[in-house]
Design a protein around this motif. Structure first.
Motif, PDB file in Angstrom:
ATOM      1  N   SER A 131       0.833  -1.217   0.000  1.00 47.16           N
ATOM      2  CA  SER A 131       0.000   0.000   0.000  1.00 47.16           C
ATOM      3  C   SER A 131       0.861   1.257   0.000  1.00 47.16           C
ATOM      4  N   ASN A 132       2.143   1.098   0.359  1.00 46.39           N
ATOM      5  CA  ASN A 132       3.062   2.240   0.395  1.00 46.39           C
ATOM      6  C   ASN A 132       3.924   2.358  -0.857  1.00 46.39           C
ATOM      7  N   ILE A 133       3.737   1.464  -1.821  1.00 41.01           N
ATOM      8  CA  ILE A 133       4.666   1.385  -2.940  1.00 41.01           C
ATOM      9  C   ILE A 133       4.715   2.677  -3.743  1.00 41.01           C
ATOM     10  N   ASP A 134       3.566   3.351  -3.907  1.00 46.49           N
ATOM     11  CA  ASP A 134       3.540   4.572  -4.705  1.00 46.49           C
ATOM     12  C   ASP A 134       4.361   5.688  -4.078  1.00 46.49           C
ATOM     13  N   ALA A 135       4.579   5.616  -2.752  1.00 44.91           N
ATOM     14  CA  ALA A 135       5.332   6.651  -2.050  1.00 44.91           C
ATOM     15  C   ALA A 135       6.812   6.294  -1.910  1.00 44.91           C
ATOM     16  N   GLY A 136       7.220   5.175  -2.489  1.00 40.21           N
ATOM     17  CA  GLY A 136       8.622   4.800  -2.441  1.00 40.21           C
ATOM     18  C   GLY A 136       9.084   4.248  -1.109  1.00 40.21           C
ATOM     19  N   VAL A 137       8.140   3.830  -0.260  1.00 33.50           N
ATOM     20  CA  VAL A 137       8.488   3.270   1.043  1.00 33.50           C
ATOM     21  C   VAL A 137       8.969   1.832   0.873  1.00 33.50           C
ATOM     22  N   ASN A 138       9.908   1.408   1.745  1.00 37.22           N
ATOM     23  CA  ASN A 138      10.408   0.035   1.681  1.00 37.22           C
ATOM     24  C   ASN A 138       9.268  -0.984   1.747  1.00 37.22           C
ATOM     25  N   ALA A 191      12.669 -23.110   8.149  1.00 41.84           N
ATOM     26  CA  ALA A 191      13.369 -21.927   7.652  1.00 41.84           C
ATOM     27  C   ALA A 191      12.383 -20.781   7.537  1.00 41.84           C
ATOM     28  N   ALA A 192      12.886 -19.574   7.617  1.00 40.57           N
ATOM     29  CA  ALA A 192      12.053 -18.385   7.455  1.00 40.57           C
ATOM     30  C   ALA A 192      12.949 -17.218   7.062  1.00 40.57           C
ATOM     31  N   GLY A 193      12.341 -16.226   6.450  1.00 39.29           N
ATOM     32  CA  GLY A 193      13.126 -15.063   6.076  1.00 39.29           C
ATOM     33  C   GLY A 193      12.283 -14.001   5.420  1.00 39.29           C
ATOM     34  N   TYR A 194      12.940 -12.950   5.006  1.00 40.13           N
ATOM     35  CA  TYR A 194      12.280 -11.887   4.251  1.00 40.13           C
ATOM     36  C   TYR A 194      13.306 -11.215   3.351  1.00 40.13           C
ATOM     37  N   THR A 195      12.802 -10.614   2.290  1.00 37.79           N
ATOM     38  CA  THR A 195      13.629  -9.762   1.439  1.00 37.79           C
ATOM     39  C   THR A 195      13.028  -8.373   1.484  1.00 37.79           C
ATOM     40  N   MET A 196      13.868  -7.369   1.749  1.00 34.08           N
ATOM     41  CA  MET A 196      13.400  -5.987   1.827  1.00 34.08           C
ATOM     42  C   MET A 196      13.913  -5.220   0.616  1.00 34.08           C
ATOM     43  N   TYR A 197      12.970  -4.552  -0.072  1.00 27.37           N
ATOM     44  CA  TYR A 197      13.308  -3.786  -1.260  1.00 27.37           C
ATOM     45  C   TYR A 197      13.244  -2.310  -0.916  1.00 27.37           C
ATOM     46  N   GLY A 198      14.407  -1.660  -0.900  1.00 29.27           N
ATOM     47  CA  GLY A 198      14.447  -0.241  -0.558  1.00 29.27           C
ATOM     48  C   GLY A 198      15.689   0.390  -1.145  1.00 29.27           C
ATOM     49  N   SER A 199      16.376   1.222  -0.351  1.00 26.90           N
ATOM     50  CA  SER A 199      17.603   1.853  -0.841  1.00 26.90           C
ATOM     51  C   SER A 199      18.644   0.796  -1.183  1.00 26.90           C
ATOM     52  N   SER A 200      18.551  -0.350  -0.495  1.00 28.46           N
ATOM     53  CA  SER A 200      19.306  -1.540  -0.869  1.00 28.46           C
ATOM     54  C   SER A 200      18.345  -2.710  -0.801  1.00 28.46           C
ATOM     55  N   PHE A 207      21.916 -10.574   4.063  1.00 24.63           N
ATOM     56  CA  PHE A 207      22.664 -10.473   2.819  1.00 24.63           C
ATOM     57  C   PHE A 207      22.180  -9.242   2.058  1.00 24.63           C
ATOM     58  N   THR A 208      23.084  -8.607   1.329  1.00 21.14           N
ATOM     59  CA  THR A 208      22.747  -7.425   0.534  1.00 21.14           C
ATOM     60  C   THR A 208      23.024  -7.726  -0.931  1.00 21.14           C
ATOM     61  N   LEU A 209      22.083  -7.371  -1.787  1.00 17.28           N
ATOM     62  CA  LEU A 209      22.229  -7.635  -3.215  1.00 17.28           C
ATOM     63  C   LEU A 209      23.245  -6.680  -3.827  1.00 17.28           C
ATOM     64  N   ASP A 210      24.305  -7.244  -4.382  1.00 20.98           N
ATOM     65  CA  ASP A 210      25.275  -6.476  -5.169  1.00 20.98           C
ATOM     66  C   ASP A 210      24.813  -6.565  -6.612  1.00 20.98           C
ATOM     67  N   GLU A 211      24.218  -5.485  -7.099  1.00 18.52           N
ATOM     68  CA  GLU A 211      23.613  -5.534  -8.431  1.00 18.52           C
ATOM     69  C   GLU A 211      24.658  -5.686  -9.519  1.00 18.52           C
ATOM     70  N   SER A 212      25.900  -5.247  -9.271  1.00 17.63           N
ATOM     71  CA  SER A 212      26.933  -5.394 -10.290  1.00 17.63           C
ATOM     72  C   SER A 212      27.330  -6.858 -10.465  1.00 17.63           C
ATOM     73  N   LEU A 213      27.213  -7.634  -9.380  1.00 13.46           N
ATOM     74  CA  LEU A 213      27.522  -9.069  -9.445  1.00 13.46           C
ATOM     75  C   LEU A 213      26.274  -9.917  -9.658  1.00 13.46           C
ATOM     76  N   GLY A 214      25.123  -9.343  -9.311  1.00  9.90           N
ATOM     77  CA  GLY A 214      23.891 -10.123  -9.380  1.00  9.90           C
ATOM     78  C   GLY A 214      23.812 -11.171  -8.288  1.00  9.90           C
ATOM     79  N   ALA A 270      10.083  -3.543   6.935  1.00  5.08           N
ATOM     80  CA  ALA A 270      10.986  -2.451   7.288  1.00  5.08           C
ATOM     81  C   ALA A 270      11.049  -2.241   8.795  1.00  5.08           C
ATOM     82  N   ASP A 271       9.888  -2.290   9.457  1.00  2.00           N
ATOM     83  CA  ASP A 271       9.872  -2.072  10.907  1.00  2.00           C
ATOM     84  C   ASP A 271      10.585  -3.197  11.656  1.00  2.00           C
ATOM     85  N   VAL A 272      10.380  -4.438  11.233  1.00  6.71           N
ATOM     86  CA  VAL A 272      11.033  -5.565  11.899  1.00  6.71           C
ATOM     87  C   VAL A 272      12.534  -5.571  11.593  1.00  6.71           C
ATOM     88  N   HIS A 273      12.908  -5.214  10.377  1.00  2.04           N
ATOM     89  CA  HIS A 273      14.328  -5.163  10.011  1.00  2.04           C
ATOM     90  C   HIS A 273      15.075  -4.195  10.938  1.00  2.04           C
TER      91      HIS A 273
END
Length: 345
Positions: free
Chosen positions: A130-137, A167-176, A190-197, A255-258
């Protein structure tokens, strides 16, 4: 910062990728021979990269706005919700390791016909959309169960306490783009290095501080809160030592749990007079985040019961959630224990 004439240290050549990390845990997981969970988790990381790419360019390729439908919770679906769900379902089905899937965006459990998969995956493909249009994580939350012995994959394989997740986890899409994962051996980020993929280990063995100074509640609902929650919030906003907690609420659970995992403090979404069972869904929101919190040394409770001990009765069932630093969550539990009125949980 290097001074004049001082040589900079070269970058590390021993990068620990998510794939390497998962492979290294195979033997400890007791699946060195089959590697089924490894292949499944590798599939989830590929899915995360694909969703991350679409989140970044959503405005450019017309993926913002409503899709013209609503999910089982009655929430309007965004175009990106639908796309993320399709990406996740197709990737998990293609892995050949999954027999049951439960998605926030689909009314019924998906039983994969003809599959010999030994795992079940429950997921929210795009939490906080619901926050995607505002650029929120925003992010993807997932939990993994192993199919019960003798089962071919039924809904009963996921209607189990969160303590039975493997197992459990999440992926957060934001500034990284960050992927946080636990297979029951601690929590790693883990952080996605886009240059390495590739996802690179950047937050090894995450541990929540025993106490924090941040609370994260939607206080816009405070007029509906029950007395234990109100009394707890008053105790941290008007403490005797004159050092109140800071309020930080993004409105995207990932984002809040991260932030709570890294800095400590408490995240809470209680049941109240308006939402009798709370708002967060057990299987694909509360359980995975509670699993990660406990693996990081924190505590997760409904107020009066360990979240991972709750037995779900439906795939989209809800429960109250308080999670974070051990001492902070114990304070909440004490307020519930001292309350003499009706206790729903």
């Amino acid at each position: 910062m290097a001074t004049a004439g001082q040589e900079l240290e070269p970058p590390s050549t021993d990068l620990i990728t998510l794939t390497r990390h998962i492979l290294s845990q195979q033997q400890a997981l007791g699946e060195a021979a089959s590697g089924d969970l490894t292949l499944l988790l590798i599939g989830i990381q590929v899915t995360s990269k694909y969703i991350a790419s679409n989140v970044r360019k959503a405005r450019l390729i017309n993926l913002v706005g409503l899709a013209g439908a609503s999910n089982v919770q009655g929430e309007d679906q965004k175009k990106l919700d639908v796309l993320s769900n399709d990406i996740m379902v197709n990737a998990l089905r293609a892995s050949g390791k999954v027999s049951v899937m439960v998605s926030e965006e689909i009314d019924e459990a998906i039983l994969v016909s003809g599959s010999n998969g030994t795992y079940c995956v429950v997921f929210d493909p795009l939490d906080g959309s619901s926050n995607i249009d505002a650029g929120v994580n925003v992010g993807t939350i997932f939990g993994v169960y192993k199919v019960r012995p003798g089962s071919k994959g039924t809904i009963e394989d996921v209607l189990r306490p969160g303590s039975e997740m493997v197992a459990a986890g999440y992926t957060m899409y934001g500034s990284s783009c960050n992927l946080v994962l636990s297979t029951g051996q601690g929590v790693d980020g883990f952080t996605l290095d886009e240059s390495l993929g590739e996802f690179i280990l950047t937050h090894g063995d995450i541990k929540i501080p025993p106490r924090g100074k941040i609370y994260s509640f939607n206080e816009g609902n405070s007029m509906h809160f029950y007395p234990p929650v109100i009394s707890y919030l008053e105790s941290i906003k008007y403490p005797k030592d004159g050092k109140p907690y800071s309020a930080r609420y993004i409105g995207s659970m990932v984002a809040d749990v991260h932030r709570t995992l890294l800095y400590g403090g408490i995240f809470g979404y209680p049941d109240d007079k308006k939402s009798k069972d709370g708002k967060l869904r057990m299987l694909y929101e509360a359980f995975p985040m509670a699993f990660l919190t406990e693996q990081a040394g924190g505590v997760a409770t409904t107020g009066s019961q360990r979240i991972l001990d709750v037995v779900p009765t439906s795939i989209h069932g809800r429960c109250p959630v308080f999670l974070g630093s051990k001492e902070d969550v114990e304070d909440v539990k004490r307020h519930y224990a001292e309350y003499k009125g009706e206790k729903r949980w």
